[in-house]
Enzyme design. Structure first.
Site, PDB file in Angstrom:
ATOM      1  CB  SER A 144      -3.130  -4.753  -1.941  1.00 53.04           C
ATOM      2  OG  SER A 144      -2.735  -3.461  -2.339  1.00 53.04           O
ATOM      3  CE1 TYR A 157      -3.394  -2.854   3.331  1.00 51.03           C
ATOM      4  CE2 TYR A 157      -2.147  -2.676   1.288  1.00 51.03           C
ATOM      5  CZ  TYR A 157      -3.353  -2.770   1.944  1.00 51.03           C
ATOM      6  OH  TYR A 157      -4.533  -2.799   1.221  1.00 51.03           O
TER       7      TYR A 157
END
Ligand code: NAD
Length: 332
Positions: A144, A157
Site C-alpha cells: 500500500s 496496517y
C-alpha cells in the site's frame, strides 16, 4: 524490453471476491490467462468467476490465506487442476483496522497480520517452486502507499504493509542474485474505491464511528478498482519492481522522498483533520493500555508504573476505563 504476455499462462489471485482482486481476475481472463481465483467468501468468489469472460478460464478456490497449511494444499491442488505450474501469484487479499496503538486489541492486530502479512508470505513461499519451474514466474505482492508512510490509527496496517514491502524487495534481490526466472513486484496503491473500509475492523476507541470512517475513506479514494487492475497488470507486463497505483500514490511517494522523516508532520496535519473533522485532537475513550493475554503479562511492573498508580484516583479511573473499554469491545 519486450512486454510480457498473459496468453495461456496460469495466475493465482487472492482476495478475488471484491475490489482490486476481482478486477484483476476479469482483466487477466480477458487477456487469455487462466486464473485460480481465491477468497474466503464463497459467494463473492463465485460472482467473480461468473463475471469472468474471455479466452482464459477462472476457477474458484475458497480458503483463508492466513491458514498456512491450506495455502500449501491449495498450491498442490491448483497444479493438479490446471495441469501446469503457476506463472503468476498476486497476493492481494487484505483487510483494514482502525485502532490506536495504546488501545489496540491483540486479537485484532494478529487477525490483520495473519491476512495482510503472513498470508502474503505463505502465498509467496507455497508457489515459489511452481513459479521457478514455469521458467517465467512472477510474484506480485500488494502492499500500500501505507507501506511507505504511516498515518494515525493504522499502525497494524502500516506494520503489515511495510513488512510486505521489505519481504518482497528482499525476495527480488535474491531472485536476481541467483538468476532465477522469477520477477518480483511490490504494489503500492493509493486510495481505491473498494469494499475494504466496510470490511475493516474499527476499534471502539478510535475516535470515529463507522459512518465517519466510511466518509473519510470515500474522501481519500480517487481510483476505481478497474483502473487499479489495469495499472498493476501494466506494471507486471513491464516487470516493474515497484508499482504505484493512482495519482495520490505518486504524490505521497514523492512527498516521502522529498521530506524524509519530516513527512510525519505533514501527514498528521493533513490526515488528522480529514479523519476527525474539525477537531484535530480526537477524544480517546478512557481506557488503559491494551493488555497482553494473561500468560504474556510481564512479571514485573513496567518502570514508572508505581509512580503512576500512586497518584490519587488514578487506579480507580484506570479500572473504570478498562471496564468501559471491555464493555464497548464486547458490544462491538
Ligand atoms: N482500497 C484501497 O484504498 C487500498 C489501498 C492500498 C492497498 N490496498 C490493498 O489492496 C488489497 C485489496 O484490497 P481491496 O481494496 O480490493 O479490498 P476489498 O475488501 O474490496 O477486497 C479484499 C478481498 O480480500 C478477501 N479476504 C479478506 N480476508 C481474506 C482471507 N483471510 N483469505 C482470503 N481472502 C480474504 C475479502 O473477502 C475481499 O474479497 C488489500 O491488500 C489492501 O490492503 C487497498
Amino acid at each position: 524490453m519486450k512486454s510480457k504476455s498473459f496468453q495461456n499462462k496460469l495466475a493465482v489471485v487472492t482476495g478475488a471476491g471484491s475490489g482490486i482482486g476481482r478486477a484483476l481476475v476479469l482483466d487477466l481472463v480477458l487477456r487469455g490467462c487462466d486464473v485460480a481465483a481465491c477468497d474466503v467468501q464463497q459467494q463473492a468468489l463465485e460472482e467473480t468467476v461468473a463475471l469472468a469472460v474471455g479466452s482464459g478460464k477462472a476457477r474458484a478456490y475458497c480458503f483463508d490465506v492466513a491458514d498456512r497449511a491450506a495455502f500449501y494444499q491449495h498450491a498442490d491442488r491448483i497444479r493438479g487442476d490446471f495441469g501446469q505450474p503457476a506463472n503468476l501469484i498476486i497476493n492481494n487479499a487484505g483487510v483494514g483496522l482502525g485502532a490506536r496503538v495504546r488501545e489496540m486489541r491483540w486479537e485484532d492486530f494478529e487477525w490483520l497480520m495473519g491476512i495482510n502479512f503472513w498470508g502474503v508470505c505463505y502465498g509467496t513461499q507455497a508457489f515459489l517452486p511452481q513459479l521457478i519451474e514455469s521458467g517465467d514466474g512472477h510474484v506480485v505482492n500488494v502492499s500500500s502507499i501505507y507501506g511507505m508512510i504511516s498515518g494515525p490509527l493504522t499502525s497494524a496496517y502500516n506494520a503489515a504493509k511495510f513488512a510486505v514491502r521489505g519481504y518482497t524487495e528482499s525476495l527480488r534481490i535474491e531472485m536476481l542474485a541467483e538468476k532465477l526466472p522469477v520477477q518480483v513486484s511490490c504494489v503500492h496503491p493509493g486510495g481505491i474505491r473498494t469494499n475494504i473500509a466496510k470490511s475493516s475492523r474499527l476499534d471502539a476507541g478510535a475516535g470515529m464511528d463507522r459512518a465517519d470512517f466510511d466518509k473519510w475513506f470515500s474522501r481519500i479514494t480517487l481510483t476505481s478498482p478497474e483502473k487499479a487492475a489495469a495499472i498493476i497488470i501494466n506494471g507486471i507486463r513491464h516487470n516493474r519492481p515497484r508499482i504505484l497505483v493512482g495519482p495520490d500514490a505518486h504524490l505521497i511517494d514523492a512527498m516521502q522522498r522529498t521530506l524524509g522523516i519530516r513527512y510525519q508532520w505533514l501527514a498528521g496535519a493533513l490526515l488528522n483533520p480529514l479523519m476527525f473533522g474539525k477537531s484535530s485532537a480526537p477524544q480517546s475513550r478512557p481506557v488503559a493500555a491494551a493488555q497482553p493475554p494473561a500468560a504474556a503479562m510481564p512479571a514485573r511492573p513496567a518502570p514508572g508504573a508505581a509512580k503512576k498508580t500512586s497518584r490519587a484516583g488514578a487506579g480507580r479511573a484506570k479500572s473504570a476505563g478498562r471496564a468501559q473499554a471491555e464493555a464497548e469491545n464486547d458490544a462491538g
